[in-house]
Design a protein around this motif. Sequence first.
Motif, PDB file in Angstrom:
ATOM      1  N   GLY A   1      26.840  47.726   8.098  1.00 16.41           N
ATOM      2  CA  GLY A   1      26.875  46.712   7.132  1.00 16.41           C
ATOM      3  C   GLY A   1      27.284  45.485   7.909  1.00 16.41           C
ATOM      4  N   GLU A   2      28.377  45.414   8.608  1.00 16.06           N
ATOM      5  CA  GLU A   2      28.905  44.370   9.438  1.00 16.06           C
ATOM      6  C   GLU A   2      29.376  44.776  10.802  1.00 16.06           C
ATOM      7  N   LYS A   3      29.375  44.348  11.808  1.00 13.39           N
ATOM      8  CA  LYS A   3      29.871  44.666  13.085  1.00 13.39           C
ATOM      9  C   LYS A   3      30.968  43.891  13.623  1.00 13.39           C
ATOM     10  N   VAL A   4      32.007  44.179  14.148  1.00 11.70           N
ATOM     11  CA  VAL A   4      33.186  43.330  14.765  1.00 11.70           C
ATOM     12  C   VAL A   4      32.668  42.719  15.935  1.00 11.70           C
ATOM     13  N   VAL A   5      32.393  41.436  15.972  1.00 12.64           N
ATOM     14  CA  VAL A   5      32.054  40.610  17.212  1.00 12.64           C
ATOM     15  C   VAL A   5      33.294  39.587  17.555  1.00 12.64           C
ATOM     16  N   ALA A   6      33.447  39.551  18.948  1.00 13.06           N
ATOM     17  CA  ALA A   6      34.642  38.572  19.541  1.00 13.06           C
ATOM     18  C   ALA A   6      33.840  37.738  20.572  1.00 13.06           C
ATOM     19  N   PHE A   7      34.287  36.363  20.116  1.00 15.33           N
ATOM     20  CA  PHE A   7      33.660  35.294  20.922  1.00 15.33           C
ATOM     21  C   PHE A   7      34.798  34.574  21.590  1.00 15.33           C
ATOM     22  N   VAL A   8      35.082  34.602  22.993  1.00 18.97           N
ATOM     23  CA  VAL A   8      35.978  34.217  23.730  1.00 18.97           C
ATOM     24  C   VAL A   8      35.769  33.238  24.758  1.00 18.97           C
TER      25      VAL A   8
ATOM     26  N   THR B   1      33.835  43.971   6.571  1.00 19.69           N
ATOM     27  CA  THR B   1      33.756  45.130   6.313  1.00 19.69           C
ATOM     28  C   THR B   1      33.141  45.888   7.087  1.00 19.69           C
ATOM     29  N   THR B   2      33.377  47.079   7.876  1.00 15.05           N
ATOM     30  CA  THR B   2      32.431  47.493   8.796  1.00 15.05           C
ATOM     31  C   THR B   2      32.539  49.048   8.494  1.00 15.05           C
TER      32      THR B   2
ATOM     33  N   GLY C   1      32.514  38.859  11.847  1.00 16.13           N
ATOM     34  CA  GLY C   1      31.694  40.024  11.331  1.00 16.13           C
ATOM     35  C   GLY C   1      30.243  39.614  11.181  1.00 16.13           C
ATOM     36  N   LEU C   2      29.330  40.297  11.954  1.00 18.32           N
ATOM     37  CA  LEU C   2      27.937  39.961  11.954  1.00 18.32           C
ATOM     38  C   LEU C   2      27.226  41.043  11.520  1.00 18.32           C
ATOM     39  N   PRO C   3      25.778  40.835  10.756  1.00 18.40           N
ATOM     40  CA  PRO C   3      25.187  41.662   9.988  1.00 18.40           C
ATOM     41  C   PRO C   3      24.905  42.811  11.249  1.00 18.40           C
ATOM     42  N   ASP C   4      24.841  44.048  10.410  1.00 19.34           N
ATOM     43  CA  ASP C   4      24.308  45.256  11.224  1.00 19.34           C
ATOM     44  C   ASP C   4      23.701  46.240  10.416  1.00 19.34           C
ATOM     45  N   ASP C   5      22.708  47.031  10.421  1.00 14.40           N
ATOM     46  CA  ASP C   5      21.960  47.721   9.806  1.00 14.40           C
ATOM     47  C   ASP C   5      22.631  49.005   9.457  1.00 14.40           C
TER      48      ASP C   5
ATOM     49  N   LEU D   1      35.254  50.362   6.180  1.00 11.04           N
ATOM     50  CA  LEU D   1      36.637  49.943   6.515  1.00 11.04           C
ATOM     51  C   LEU D   1      36.748  48.420   6.655  1.00 11.04           C
ATOM     52  N   THR D   2      38.091  47.978   6.450  1.00 16.09           N
ATOM     53  CA  THR D   2      38.442  46.511   6.292  1.00 16.09           C
ATOM     54  C   THR D   2      39.128  46.195   7.685  1.00 16.09           C
ATOM     55  N   VAL D   3      38.609  44.947   8.212  1.00 13.62           N
ATOM     56  CA  VAL D   3      39.140  44.654   9.408  1.00 13.62           C
ATOM     57  C   VAL D   3      39.552  43.242   9.216  1.00 13.62           C
TER      58      VAL D   3
END
Length: 356
Positions: A295-302, A260-261, A288-292, A264-266
């Motif tokens: 709420g959450e930010k989308v983060v990609a690990f590749v 939830t960012t 999703g990682l915490p974001d002030d 919106l839902t991803v």
Amino acid sequence: MPVPAADPAHAKRLADALAADTPIDDAISLVISTSGTTGTPKGAQHTPRTLAASAAATHKYLGGQGNWLLALAPHHIAGLQVLLRALAAGFTPGVLDVSSGFNPDAFADALDALDGPRRYTSLVPTQLLKVLDSPRATAALRAADALLVGGAATPAPLLRRALDAGLSIVRTYGMSETGGGCVYDGIPLDGVTITLINPNPEGVGRVALSGPMVAHGYRNLPDHPAFTLTPGARTFITDDLGRVDDGVLSIIGRADEAITTGGLTVVPQVVEAVILDDDSVRECAVVGLPDDRLGEKVVAFVIPSDTSRFDAERIRVAVVERLDRYAAPRDIIEVDELPLRGPGKIDRRALRARFS
């Protein structure tokens, strides 16, 4: 209750959580742990009938009984079923030692030595990647009658590579609660019914599976809401979101992993599918990682591939164009490996714990 002999601490955790050495219904012949998505393992209870139904339905779909090579950990349902299918067909299964990791050359040797009128094996996507990087292992697997790939979603680029290499690949969907895979290439096995609960206007709903291979509930959790247990009609309600088009099931992602960012839902798996279409990406996990602010930010690990130059901005643009701006990763982090749990599934909880 099979447990990992090489990991006494985890074996004790399972034994304690699932109350080993305490009474159980005489009808139950197997308690197989779930992969622990929520962090608390549960034990799916199976009988000889549920396991036999799974083996019979699998062989019917594949075209006949045959022998199997085990290349997965046997304390997970996918590995255990490899053994049980071979035994149900009257064969002694081949066993590959993967305690020190998956070796493609050793896999090729074991597959070449496997006897039987038909030869099958099962891998997780990370193992299939290693096979495709080895010409010898690829040639050995090409001679097999079928390769089941499950444990985690098979990325479309990996599926294309396998098909282009001439492998008889079958994508499986299932879990401990369904005795392993019960939907192959999106098609339910014999006796299996797929129901979508509360589908949205796009036809996406929570996946429920019914059939003779569905477990008899969880160990010591007799009223768990995930199971509907009525005589002759057992149903398991998964945490997966899916859609059925012309009788073929597509898994969109997990309801409990949605991000939830900004309100919106991803769904992580949808973003991962776009990222994995980039030739520079070998493996990928989105969390999703915490974001002030959001709420959450989308983060990609590749994990970058060796085929082309990795370009994070090109990946972001592709996600924006194919999905939307809110789904694009705020950060793209290169890693050497992704943490896994169970039979080759990405451990998103471990990623969040490490990078939050």
